[in-house]
Design a protein around this motif. Structure first.
Motif, mmCIF file in Angstrom:
data_model
loop_
_atom_site.group_PDB
_atom_site.id
_atom_site.type_symbol
_atom_site.label_atom_id
_atom_site.label_comp_id
_atom_site.label_asym_id
_atom_site.label_seq_id
_atom_site.Cartn_x
_atom_site.Cartn_y
_atom_site.Cartn_z
ATOM 1 N N GLN A 1 42.316 -15.948 5.892
ATOM 2 C CA GLN A 1 40.961 -16.379 5.539
ATOM 3 C C GLN A 1 40.748 -16.334 4.036
ATOM 4 O OE1 GLN A 1 38.615 -17.682 7.572
ATOM 5 N NE2 GLN A 1 37.522 -18.103 5.680
ATOM 6 N N ARG A 2 41.286 -15.297 3.397
ATOM 7 C CA ARG A 2 41.150 -15.190 1.940
ATOM 8 C C ARG A 2 41.830 -16.365 1.254
ATOM 9 N NH1 ARG A 2 38.453 -14.467 -2.453
ATOM 10 N NH2 ARG A 2 39.604 -13.603 -4.192
ATOM 11 N N ALA A 3 43.012 -16.730 1.701
ATOM 12 C CA ALA A 3 43.724 -17.877 1.126
ATOM 13 C C ALA A 3 42.923 -19.158 1.316
ATOM 14 C CB ALA A 3 45.106 -18.001 1.749
ATOM 15 N N ALA A 4 42.310 -19.316 2.488
ATOM 16 C CA ALA A 4 41.501 -20.513 2.758
ATOM 17 C C ALA A 4 40.277 -20.551 1.824
ATOM 18 C CB ALA A 4 41.058 -20.534 4.205
ATOM 19 N N ASP A 5 39.668 -19.403 1.582
ATOM 20 C CA ASP A 5 38.513 -19.339 0.687
ATOM 21 C C ASP A 5 38.889 -19.707 -0.742
ATOM 22 O OD1 ASP A 5 36.973 -18.524 2.823
ATOM 23 O OD2 ASP A 5 37.034 -16.391 2.315
ATOM 24 N N VAL A 6 40.048 -19.204 -1.183
ATOM 25 C CA VAL A 6 40.504 -19.506 -2.539
ATOM 26 C C VAL A 6 40.780 -21.010 -2.687
ATOM 27 C CG1 VAL A 6 42.379 -19.160 -4.194
ATOM 28 C CG2 VAL A 6 41.438 -17.197 -2.955
ATOM 29 N N ARG A 7 41.398 -21.614 -1.676
ATOM 30 C CA ARG A 7 41.655 -23.064 -1.732
ATOM 31 C C ARG A 7 40.360 -23.847 -1.778
ATOM 32 N NH1 ARG A 7 45.641 -21.691 2.145
ATOM 33 N NH2 ARG A 7 44.249 -22.376 3.834
ATOM 34 N N GLU A 8 39.379 -23.400 -1.038
ATOM 35 C CA GLU A 8 38.099 -24.111 -0.987
ATOM 36 C C GLU A 8 37.365 -24.025 -2.332
ATOM 37 O OE1 GLU A 8 33.901 -23.678 1.449
ATOM 38 O OE2 GLU A 8 35.790 -23.205 2.488
#
Length: 308
Positions: free
Chosen positions: A299-306
């Motif tokens: 989830q953290r990786a997805a947030d950073v990409r967003e």
């Protein structure tokens, strides 16, 4: 020596096996009884019953010592791994039945939202319990076994705990009374704190938090920063700011969950961002802790990409 008239039953009695395995480790009936919470005669009874079931002696007893004979050594080599597997299976099943208990510091609960949603989708049968942690006892519930995993501010310098992945980063804000002339500034620098009174850390706050989250004793230029009486909770901090002419160095997470009509939040420069990490006991036996940490990483990786 053959034990006469011993019934050759195939049924396994777990109590007998447990008594035998513990006795093989202790080689003392008294210590075995203490570990099992049984009387010494009861331990002897269980061992005799197991020997009757086997059909031969397993343990040699004298007034001075207890030893395993070759047959006892053979049973121990086969029974101990199986018994340990059984104990692990029972412990893991009991742990799974109680669900996953997660601790959080109030303003930073949102760092877990994605991982919680993903975990619930994967394991709808596994209940989740969320517990808000006190600043003055951040690691207490984890060490006492009241939560299985938690988030907290980095750095974490605690023996016996595993520091997991980073799940959030928050810029700094200064909570300041709306009546203060600086409350409308675009930002306030840590150097300016020498001209204010700053709420300090409570004596029961973990030392690494007191060093890293709260402003230092002096500004970068060496000017002393006056500290006032500490507060234990977010509402106490904000009330002190609103009524006691004090300020509190917090983060952008605070006004998401905790506000006060007489308190403004101004960007605070000169202090490092607050970083939130997962942490759990190094000796945890919970089968879902590692999986939850993995979901938090995703989830953290997805947030950073967003945000990129």
């Amino acid at each position: 020596m053959l034990i006469e008239d011993s019934p050759r039953e195939n049924r396994v009695d777990p109590a007998e096996l447990e008594a035998f395995v513990v006795l093989a480790e202790e080689l003392h009936f008294g210590r075995t009884a203490d570990r099992l919470g049984l009387s010494q005669p009861r331990v002897s009874q269980l061992i005799r019953s197991l020997e009757r079931r086997i059909g031969r002696r397993l343990v040699e007893r004298t007034s001075r010592r207890v030893t395993l004979n070759p047959l006892g050594e053979h049973l121990l080599a086969r029974a101990r791994p199986a018994f340990q597997d059984l104990q692990r299976a029972f412990a893991e099943t009991r742990t799974a039945a109680r669900g996953l208990r997660i601790g959080f510091l109030g303003p930073y609960a949102s760092t877990l939202d994605g991982a919680l949603a993903g975990f619930r989708a994967r394991h709808p049968e596994c209940p989740i319990t969320l517990t808000q942690l006190a600043w003055t006892d951040i690691f207490g519930p984890l060490r006492r076994g009241e939560v299985d995993i938690q988030i907290c501010l980095a750095p974490i310098e605690q023996l016996g705990l595993t520091v997991g992945p980073e799940v959030g980063v928050f810029p700094r804000l200064l909570a300041i009374a709306r009546s203060h002339p600086w409350s409308t500034r675009e930002h306030i620098d840590v150097e300016d704190l020498a001209d204010l009174r700053v709420i300090g850390p409570h004596p029961d706050v973990a030392p690494e938090f007191a060093r890293s989250f709260w402003p230092p004793a002096t500004t970068p230029a060496g000017r002393p920063i006056a500290r006032v009486a500490p507060a234990r909770t977010e509402p106490e901090m904000l009330t002190a700011v609103a009524h006691n002419d004090a300020v509190f160095a917090t983060t952008t997470a605070m006004p998401t969950y905790f506000t006060h009509p007489e308190v403004a939040f101004v960007p605070l420069t000169g202090l490092p961002e607050a970083r939130i990490r997962l942490v759990w006991r190094a000796d945890t036996d919970h089968p879902k802790v590692a999986e939850f940490a993995g979901l938090a990483v995703e989830q953290r990786a997805a947030d950073v990409r967003e945000q990129a």
